[in-house]
Every structure is written in structure tokens, then in C-alpha cells.
Design a protein around this motif. Structure first.
Motif, PDB file in Angstrom:
ATOM      1  N   TRP A  50       8.874  65.672  21.949  1.00 41.76           N
ATOM      2  CA  TRP A  50       9.472  64.475  21.355  1.00 41.76           C
ATOM      3  C   TRP A  50       8.428  63.712  20.547  1.00 41.76           C
ATOM      4  CZ3 TRP A  50       6.606  64.066  25.565  1.00 41.76           C
ATOM      5  CH2 TRP A  50       5.980  62.850  25.871  1.00 41.76           C
ATOM      6  N   CYS A  51       8.909  62.822  19.678  1.00 40.58           N
ATOM      7  CA  CYS A  51       8.038  61.949  18.890  1.00 40.58           C
ATOM      8  C   CYS A  51       8.064  60.555  19.511  1.00 40.58           C
ATOM      9  CB  CYS A  51       8.513  61.878  17.446  1.00 40.58           C
ATOM     10  SG  CYS A  51       7.637  60.613  16.469  1.00 40.58           S
ATOM     11  N   PRO A  52       6.932  60.035  19.978  1.00 42.37           N
ATOM     12  CA  PRO A  52       6.910  58.714  20.627  1.00 42.37           C
ATOM     13  C   PRO A  52       7.357  57.569  19.725  1.00 42.37           C
ATOM     14  CG  PRO A  52       4.905  59.947  21.103  1.00 42.37           C
ATOM     15  CD  PRO A  52       5.623  60.706  20.032  1.00 42.37           C
ATOM     16  N   HIS A  53       7.192  57.727  18.411  1.00 39.65           N
ATOM     17  CA  HIS A  53       7.593  56.659  17.489  1.00 39.65           C
ATOM     18  C   HIS A  53       9.080  56.728  17.165  1.00 39.65           C
ATOM     19  CE1 HIS A  53       8.203  54.810  13.471  1.00 39.65           C
ATOM     20  NE2 HIS A  53       7.394  53.874  13.959  1.00 39.65           N
ATOM     21  N   CYS A  54       9.568  57.911  16.855  1.00 38.74           N
ATOM     22  CA  CYS A  54      10.975  58.071  16.492  1.00 38.74           C
ATOM     23  C   CYS A  54      11.897  58.050  17.696  1.00 38.74           C
ATOM     24  CB  CYS A  54      11.172  59.385  15.728  1.00 38.74           C
ATOM     25  SG  CYS A  54      10.285  59.477  14.156  1.00 38.74           S
ATOM     26  N   GLN A  55      11.337  58.341  18.883  1.00 36.51           N
ATOM     27  CA  GLN A  55      12.133  58.366  20.116  1.00 36.51           C
ATOM     28  C   GLN A  55      11.440  57.504  21.177  1.00 36.51           C
ATOM     29  OE1 GLN A  55      11.844  62.829  19.521  1.00 36.51           O
ATOM     30  NE2 GLN A  55      13.629  62.723  20.850  1.00 36.51           N
ATOM     31  N   PRO A  56      11.373  56.203  20.963  1.00 42.23           N
ATOM     32  CA  PRO A  56      10.614  55.332  21.869  1.00 42.23           C
ATOM     33  C   PRO A  56      11.237  55.256  23.258  1.00 42.23           C
ATOM     34  CG  PRO A  56      11.931  54.034  20.346  1.00 42.23           C
ATOM     35  CD  PRO A  56      12.040  55.452  19.877  1.00 42.23           C
ATOM     36  N   GLY A  57      10.385  54.946  24.220  1.00 41.30           N
ATOM     37  CA  GLY A  57      10.852  54.794  25.590  1.00 41.30           C
ATOM     38  C   GLY A  57       9.834  55.330  26.568  1.00 41.30           C
ATOM     39  N   VAL A  58      10.073  55.090  27.840  1.00 43.76           N
ATOM     40  CA  VAL A  58       9.144  55.507  28.893  1.00 43.76           C
ATOM     41  C   VAL A  58       9.296  56.995  29.177  1.00 43.76           C
ATOM     42  CG1 VAL A  58       8.518  55.185  31.316  1.00 43.76           C
ATOM     43  CG2 VAL A  58       9.195  53.213  29.921  1.00 43.76           C
ATOM     44  N   VAL A  59       8.151  57.673  29.309  1.00 43.37           N
ATOM     45  CA  VAL A  59       8.124  59.086  29.701  1.00 43.37           C
ATOM     46  C   VAL A  59       7.231  59.183  30.931  1.00 43.37           C
ATOM     47  CG1 VAL A  59       7.559  61.449  29.020  1.00 43.37           C
ATOM     48  CG2 VAL A  59       8.446  59.824  27.312  1.00 43.37           C
ATOM     49  N   PRO A  60       7.808  59.137  32.119  1.00 45.67           N
ATOM     50  CA  PRO A  60       7.006  59.048  33.342  1.00 45.67           C
ATOM     51  C   PRO A  60       6.128  60.251  33.610  1.00 45.67           C
ATOM     52  CG  PRO A  60       9.331  59.414  33.847  1.00 45.67           C
ATOM     53  CD  PRO A  60       9.259  59.102  32.390  1.00 45.67           C
ATOM     54  N   THR A  61       6.421  61.387  33.000  1.00 43.36           N
ATOM     55  CA  THR A  61       5.630  62.596  33.264  1.00 43.36           C
ATOM     56  C   THR A  61       4.568  62.856  32.205  1.00 43.36           C
ATOM     57  OG1 THR A  61       7.364  63.882  32.173  1.00 43.36           O
ATOM     58  CG2 THR A  61       7.448  63.736  34.581  1.00 43.36           C
ATOM     59  N   ASP A  62       4.449  61.955  31.233  1.00 47.16           N
ATOM     60  CA  ASP A  62       3.429  62.132  30.188  1.00 47.16           C
ATOM     61  C   ASP A  62       2.100  61.601  30.698  1.00 47.16           C
ATOM     62  OD1 ASP A  62       2.040  62.513  27.874  1.00 47.16           O
ATOM     63  OD2 ASP A  62       2.966  60.847  26.796  1.00 47.16           O
ATOM     64  N   ASP A  63       1.085  62.481  30.763  1.00 48.83           N
ATOM     65  CA  ASP A  63      -0.220  62.069  31.284  1.00 48.83           C
ATOM     66  C   ASP A  63      -1.095  61.414  30.225  1.00 48.83           C
ATOM     67  OD1 ASP A  63      -1.079  64.183  29.710  1.00 48.83           O
ATOM     68  OD2 ASP A  63      -1.478  65.523  31.392  1.00 48.83           O
TER      69      ASP A  63
END
Length: 294
Positions: free
Chosen positions: A250-263
């Protein structure tokens, strides 16, 4: 795509009797299908159903790495293969189909197919597809992550990680968002349907309109590379619980929101060459090989 595979197998096998039926699956090793006519081959979600005479159905599932290949009977299979991973050889006088690295295989009575596929949700590529019904089934999942819901074959049958990731990107939805919080949910479901429909007859899955190698997708398998829209680095993280979790891009800018598994660690582009030590160079892992653990 499974529907494309079903059509290829149907064209080669339907209406012809089997002269070879070598099932290299422990529970099916003693089954004899030689002499039976193949009536049809159909896809139901990600499942393949090969219906034969005498009320018999051979069911298979490709999982992540399986495939069916077709070539003329008597001619060599031109594509590379590992012999020990062949799970089925089905042939008539004209065509031979080889099931390679299949994830599942069963033989059931045709009138008992529901025991294998009766749990599936709406088939996203079925002629009777209804976006409104499918959207309501998705909405009923409440707080579950939308990415997991779209991948849940009990909700909608047929969507895999590639089309889920691409549809979510194109609709600006973070796959970890609770389903109840996704705005414009019908548009997301319809996008997944549209992407899969236009790819039915394509050998290569394409969402960008560019089928050149490395240009086919917006986010899938592009971790460490710039977003085609905004230039932000595409990321990858696991979605779901082990051992059934999936690497999702995913793209953090185009698809904003929390990703709990992203280190939060930097990612090398998939397929990029890296140095593991003095004078040693090796390729980064392939997509699907737990790239988020690098």
C-alpha cells in the motif's frame, strides 16, 4: 486467473474421453478415471471443478503456486517444471493437461460438490454478479479489516491479494481500515469486480493499463519503490494472523491510516540486487515469500 484456467481446460478436455488419468495425490492414487468423458470444467471462486461422466467431479485449488498446463498429447511440455511436484496428468488423444504444485485435489460425486464449495460467497466473476448484494455482505462484517473481508472467500469468492491491493489503492482505502469505517464501500467492491472482469482473458494481470514487465501494478509487489501517483515509497506489511497472514502492499500517502503490523523499517525494492557481504551479491526475495520479514 482461475476462470481463464477453467476455460483453457474446458476447451482441451470437454467432450473427450480420458486415455490417461494419473492422480498423484495420496487419497486419490487408486482412483481410475480412464475412459470417462469430461463434461465440463468450471470455476467457482478460486476452485476448479472438472465434471465427468458417472456423477464424478475432480476438484482442485491452485493455492499460491499451483497451475494447470495444457499441451498437445505426445509433445513435450515446453515450460520448466519440477517432476516431483506434478499432481495430476489428464490426457485425451488430442490434449494433455498437467496439474503442477496443486494445493488441493479431491474426487467427489457431482451432486456432492456443495461439500467442497458450498461455503463460498458470491462469485465475483459469475454471470449473476450483483454489486449491491456483495456490498451488503461486505458491510455485514462490521469491524473486521476491509482487506481481510475482501480476501475472505466466504464473503466474496475469487478476490486474491493482487486485486484486493490494487482496488484498495485505486479507491484510496487502507486495507487495515475497519470495514464499518470505509466510505464509498460500493465503489470499492465495484472496482475489484471491474479490475477482475477486464483481466479475465489476459495472461498477465494488469491494472495500470501498461502490460510491460514491472509496469503492470500500482502497488502490488512494489515495496520500496515510489508510488506512481505521489512518489511516496510503497510499503508492505502482513495482514491477518499467522500462519494465514498475507503480505499486503500500500501507499501510506494515498491510503492513509494505521497499519499495526508495519515495523517502520526501510524496504528494498522487491527483486533488487543487494550485497550480503564482501564480493557477494544476491537477489531480494520474490513477492509472496514473506518480504516483510527482510
Amino acid at each position: 486467473m482461475v476462470l481463464r484456467t477453467a476455460r483453457r481446460l474446458h476447451a482441451a478436455l470437454a467432450g473427450r474421453k480420458l486415455i490417461t488419468a494419473d492422480l498423484r495425490w495420496p487419497s486419490l492414487a487408486d482412483e481410475n478415471l480412464v475412459g470417462l468423458e469430461v463434461l465440463e470444467v468450471v470455476a467457482t471462486g478460486k476452485h476448479l471443478l472438472m465434471r465427468l461422466e458417472q456423477n464424478a467431479t475432480l476438484h482442485s485449488h491452485l493455492r499460491m503456486e499451483g497451475s494447470w498446463h495444457v499441451h498437445r498429447t505426445g509433445e513435450p511440455w515446453r515450460q520448466a517444471r519440477t517432476e516431483h511436484e506434478i499432481r495430476a496428468i489428464l490426457a485425451n488423444p488430442e490434449w494433455t493437461a498437467i496439474g503442477h504444485h496443486l494445493g488441493m485435489m479431491d474426487l467427489v460425486a457431482t451432486d456432492r460438490e456443495h461439500t467442497l464449495v458450498g461455503h463460498l460467497g458470491l462469485d465475483i466473476l459469475a454471470p449473476g454478479w450483483d454489486t449491491a448484494i456483495a456490498t451488503q455482505r461486505v458491510r455485514d462484517q462490521g469491524q473486521r479489516e476491509i482487506g481481510l473481508v475482501l480476501l475472505d472467500q466466504r464473503v466474496i469468492a475469487g478476490i486474491g491479494t493482487f486485486f484486493m491491493s490494487e482496488a484498495a489503492f485505486l479507491r484510496g482505502v487502507n486495507p487495515w481500515t475497519p470495514t464499518a469505517e470505509v466510505t464509498r464501500l460500493p465503489e470499492l467492491v465495484q472496482m475489484a469486480h471491474r479490475l477482475m472482469t477486464v483481466n479475465v482473458d489476459r495472461a498477465t494481470q494488469v491494472t495500470t493499463g501498461n502490460a510491460r514487465k514491472g509496469q503492470e501494478a500500482y502497488v502490488h509487489a512494489r515495496s520500496g519503490r515510489p508510488c506512481r501517483r505521489c512518489g511516496t515509497t510503497i510499503r508492505v506489511a502482513p495482514l491477518g494472523e499467522p500462519p494465514t497472514d498475507r503480505p499486503i502492499f500500500w501507499c501510506p500517502h494515498c491510503q492513509p491510516g494505521v497499519v499495526p503490523t508495519d515495523d517502520g523499517r526501510a524496504r528494498r525494492p522487491l527483486g533488487a540486487v543487494r550485497r550480503d557481504g564482501p564480493g557477494v551479491r544476491s537477489a531480494a526475495r520474490r513477492p509472496g515469500r514473506a518480504p516483510y520479514r527482510r
